[in-house]
Design a protein around this motif. Structure first.
Motif, PDB file in Angstrom:
ATOM      1  N   ILE A   1      64.390 -21.544 -28.858  1.00  0.00           N
ATOM      2  CA  ILE A   1      64.053 -22.905 -29.292  1.00  0.00           C
ATOM      3  C   ILE A   1      63.188 -22.836 -30.556  1.00  0.00           C
ATOM      4  O   ILE A   1      63.364 -23.611 -31.499  1.00  0.00           O
ATOM      5  CB  ILE A   1      63.341 -23.672 -28.146  1.00  0.00           C
ATOM      6  CG1 ILE A   1      64.371 -23.974 -27.057  1.00  0.00           C
ATOM      7  CG2 ILE A   1      62.669 -24.955 -28.646  1.00  0.00           C
ATOM      8  CD1 ILE A   1      63.831 -24.649 -25.829  1.00  0.00           C
ATOM      9  N   ALA A   2      62.271 -21.878 -30.571  1.00  0.00           N
ATOM     10  CA  ALA A   2      61.395 -21.712 -31.737  1.00  0.00           C
ATOM     11  C   ALA A   2      62.227 -21.436 -32.992  1.00  0.00           C
ATOM     12  O   ALA A   2      62.012 -22.048 -34.049  1.00  0.00           O
ATOM     13  CB  ALA A   2      60.407 -20.573 -31.495  1.00  0.00           C
ATOM     14  N   LEU A   3      63.196 -20.512 -32.863  1.00  0.00           N
ATOM     15  CA  LEU A   3      64.024 -20.176 -34.021  1.00  0.00           C
ATOM     16  C   LEU A   3      64.847 -21.390 -34.456  1.00  0.00           C
ATOM     17  O   LEU A   3      64.946 -21.683 -35.661  1.00  0.00           O
ATOM     18  CB  LEU A   3      64.944 -18.986 -33.688  1.00  0.00           C
ATOM     19  CG  LEU A   3      65.899 -18.573 -34.807  1.00  0.00           C
ATOM     20  CD1 LEU A   3      65.144 -18.189 -36.087  1.00  0.00           C
ATOM     21  CD2 LEU A   3      66.799 -17.423 -34.368  1.00  0.00           C
ATOM     22  N   ALA A   4      65.395 -22.114 -33.485  1.00  0.00           N
ATOM     23  CA  ALA A   4      66.204 -23.294 -33.828  1.00  0.00           C
ATOM     24  C   ALA A   4      65.337 -24.315 -34.581  1.00  0.00           C
ATOM     25  O   ALA A   4      65.790 -24.928 -35.560  1.00  0.00           O
ATOM     26  CB  ALA A   4      66.793 -23.916 -32.560  1.00  0.00           C
TER      27      ALA A   4
ATOM     28  N   SER B   1      58.582 -21.906 -45.913  1.00  0.00           N
ATOM     29  CA  SER B   1      58.015 -21.149 -44.796  1.00  0.00           C
ATOM     30  C   SER B   1      57.512 -22.105 -43.721  1.00  0.00           C
ATOM     31  O   SER B   1      57.414 -23.314 -43.960  1.00  0.00           O
ATOM     32  CB  SER B   1      56.851 -20.277 -45.286  1.00  0.00           C
ATOM     33  OG  SER B   1      55.876 -21.094 -45.882  1.00  0.00           O
ATOM     34  N   VAL B   2      57.186 -21.529 -42.565  1.00  0.00           N
ATOM     35  CA  VAL B   2      56.651 -22.351 -41.465  1.00  0.00           C
ATOM     36  C   VAL B   2      55.303 -21.781 -41.023  1.00  0.00           C
ATOM     37  O   VAL B   2      54.986 -20.634 -41.310  1.00  0.00           O
ATOM     38  CB  VAL B   2      57.618 -22.400 -40.247  1.00  0.00           C
ATOM     39  CG1 VAL B   2      58.929 -23.050 -40.634  1.00  0.00           C
ATOM     40  CG2 VAL B   2      57.843 -21.017 -39.652  1.00  0.00           C
TER      41      VAL B   2
ATOM     42  N   PRO C   1      59.760 -16.842 -43.533  1.00  0.00           N
ATOM     43  CA  PRO C   1      58.354 -16.447 -43.608  1.00  0.00           C
ATOM     44  C   PRO C   1      57.477 -17.305 -42.694  1.00  0.00           C
ATOM     45  O   PRO C   1      57.633 -18.536 -42.638  1.00  0.00           O
ATOM     46  CB  PRO C   1      57.982 -16.679 -45.079  1.00  0.00           C
ATOM     47  CG  PRO C   1      59.282 -16.774 -45.807  1.00  0.00           C
ATOM     48  CD  PRO C   1      60.261 -17.336 -44.827  1.00  0.00           C
ATOM     49  N   VAL C   2      56.572 -16.636 -41.985  1.00  0.00           N
ATOM     50  CA  VAL C   2      55.690 -17.336 -41.039  1.00  0.00           C
ATOM     51  C   VAL C   2      54.228 -17.129 -41.416  1.00  0.00           C
ATOM     52  O   VAL C   2      53.781 -16.010 -41.639  1.00  0.00           O
ATOM     53  CB  VAL C   2      55.908 -16.833 -39.586  1.00  0.00           C
ATOM     54  CG1 VAL C   2      54.900 -17.484 -38.628  1.00  0.00           C
ATOM     55  CG2 VAL C   2      57.329 -17.112 -39.114  1.00  0.00           C
TER      56      VAL C   2
ATOM     57  N   ILE D   1      61.613 -15.465 -35.499  1.00  0.00           N
ATOM     58  CA  ILE D   1      61.720 -16.288 -36.716  1.00  0.00           C
ATOM     59  C   ILE D   1      61.630 -15.389 -37.950  1.00  0.00           C
ATOM     60  O   ILE D   1      62.412 -15.529 -38.896  1.00  0.00           O
ATOM     61  CB  ILE D   1      60.630 -17.392 -36.714  1.00  0.00           C
ATOM     62  CG1 ILE D   1      60.913 -18.392 -35.584  1.00  0.00           C
ATOM     63  CG2 ILE D   1      60.567 -18.111 -38.053  1.00  0.00           C
ATOM     64  CD1 ILE D   1      59.811 -19.402 -35.332  1.00  0.00           C
ATOM     65  N   VAL D   2      60.694 -14.444 -37.916  1.00  0.00           N
ATOM     66  CA  VAL D   2      60.557 -13.512 -39.056  1.00  0.00           C
ATOM     67  C   VAL D   2      61.840 -12.693 -39.208  1.00  0.00           C
ATOM     68  O   VAL D   2      62.325 -12.482 -40.325  1.00  0.00           O
ATOM     69  CB  VAL D   2      59.314 -12.592 -38.881  1.00  0.00           C
ATOM     70  CG1 VAL D   2      59.298 -11.483 -39.918  1.00  0.00           C
ATOM     71  CG2 VAL D   2      58.020 -13.401 -38.954  1.00  0.00           C
TER      72      VAL D   2
END
Ligand code: KIV
Length: 271
Positions: free
Chosen positions: A102-105, A118-119, A140-141, A134-135
């Motif tokens: 869910i985080a990646l989506a 970036s997030v 970029p995080v 995500i990385v």
């Protein structure tokens, strides 16, 4: 004022180089096109489309209610006003805590639908799987430790964090973990200046402080607070550079009085 005009477009790499060169990083929040244009035009390094939009734009008491769709709307508006700075967008509460898919989506939606660069995500060990995922997807995080407002109901107050050794030690470990999994920078919010100094010195990636003292590699403030649009919020760490609330109130009162008296519009202000 020193703005590095050599830098045509600020990237995550630029920030790493700035830290290595001992050049401080400037970051402010923005939530709309017009202010993003002013802030970027003034030469800021990073704009954060913060979930503080929930407070300062929508009037909520906490950052929890803002949705992913609303963050996307703010980020789309900001991106249209930006030519040079790096734009970071907060993943809002509920869009990444439940699991890493869910985080990646959520992060993909932000990158695809807004054009941001970036997030930002709050937390350390607890959200590390999501950050890794995500990385790995090439996004970029920026991390965020210390006072993390999305956990306000766990903390119970907005007081300074990590004053006790147990919490300070967790923060040190979390900071090094965030660097290890590939975060490009970390916001340190409302922690003792000595701890922020120690953590900043221990990392290769830059730290951006808010209420964390002058030894962080950069500083961030909420635009509405530093411009004095909000007047009720006056924490010790805030430097207010303008009092827009007072000036705007006077301007509006002047306008009302001109309308009422018939002074506005005059002969030159009509067709
Ligand atoms: O949402 C926000 O504005 C933030 C800053 C306070 C760092 O996260």
């Amino acid at each position: 004022m020193s703005v590095n005009k050599e830098v045509k477009r600020v990237t995550t790499n630029t920030l790493l180089k700035m830290k290595a060169a001992g050049e401080k990083i400037s970051m402010l929040t923005a939530y709309d096109f017009s202010f993003a244009k002013i802030i970027d035009g003034a030469g800021i390094d990073v704009i954060l489309v913060g979930d503080s939009a929930s407070n300062v734009m929508a009037g909520h008491e906490t950052t929890l209610p803002i949705t992913l769709d609303q963050m996307i709307y703010h980020a789309q508006s900001v991106i249209r006003g930006v030519d040079r700075c790096l734009v970071v967008v907060d993943l809002p509460f509920g869009s990444y805590q439940s699991n890493s898919d869910i985080a990646l989506a959520s992060a993909i939606r932000i990158m695809k639908e807004t054009g941001a660069h970036s997030v930002k995500m709050e937390g350390g060990q607890e959200v590390i799987d999501s950050i890794k995922k995500i990385v790995s997807a090439g996004i970029p995080v920026m991390g965020h430790l210390g006072l993390i407002p999305q956990s306000i109901y766990k903390f119970g107050t907005y007081a300074v964090r990590a004053k006790e050794e147990v919490e300070a030690e967790k923060l040190r470990k979390d900071a090094s973990l965030l660097q290890e999994v590939g975060c490009f920078a970390i916001v340190l919010e409302k922690i003792p200046a000595d701890l922020a100094k120690e953590v900043s010195a221990s990392l290769m990636i830059p730290t951006i402080g808010i209420g964390a003292g002058g030894d962080c590699d950069g500083q961030v403030l909420v635009m509405h607070d530093m411009l004095g649009i909000n007047t009720e919020f006056k924490p010790r760490f805030l430097r207010q550079y303008l009092n827009i609330h007072e000036q705007a109130t006077k301007a509006v009162q002047h306008y009302i009085s001109d309308v009422k008296s018939g002074d506005f519009p005059n002969d030159n202000e009509q067709y």
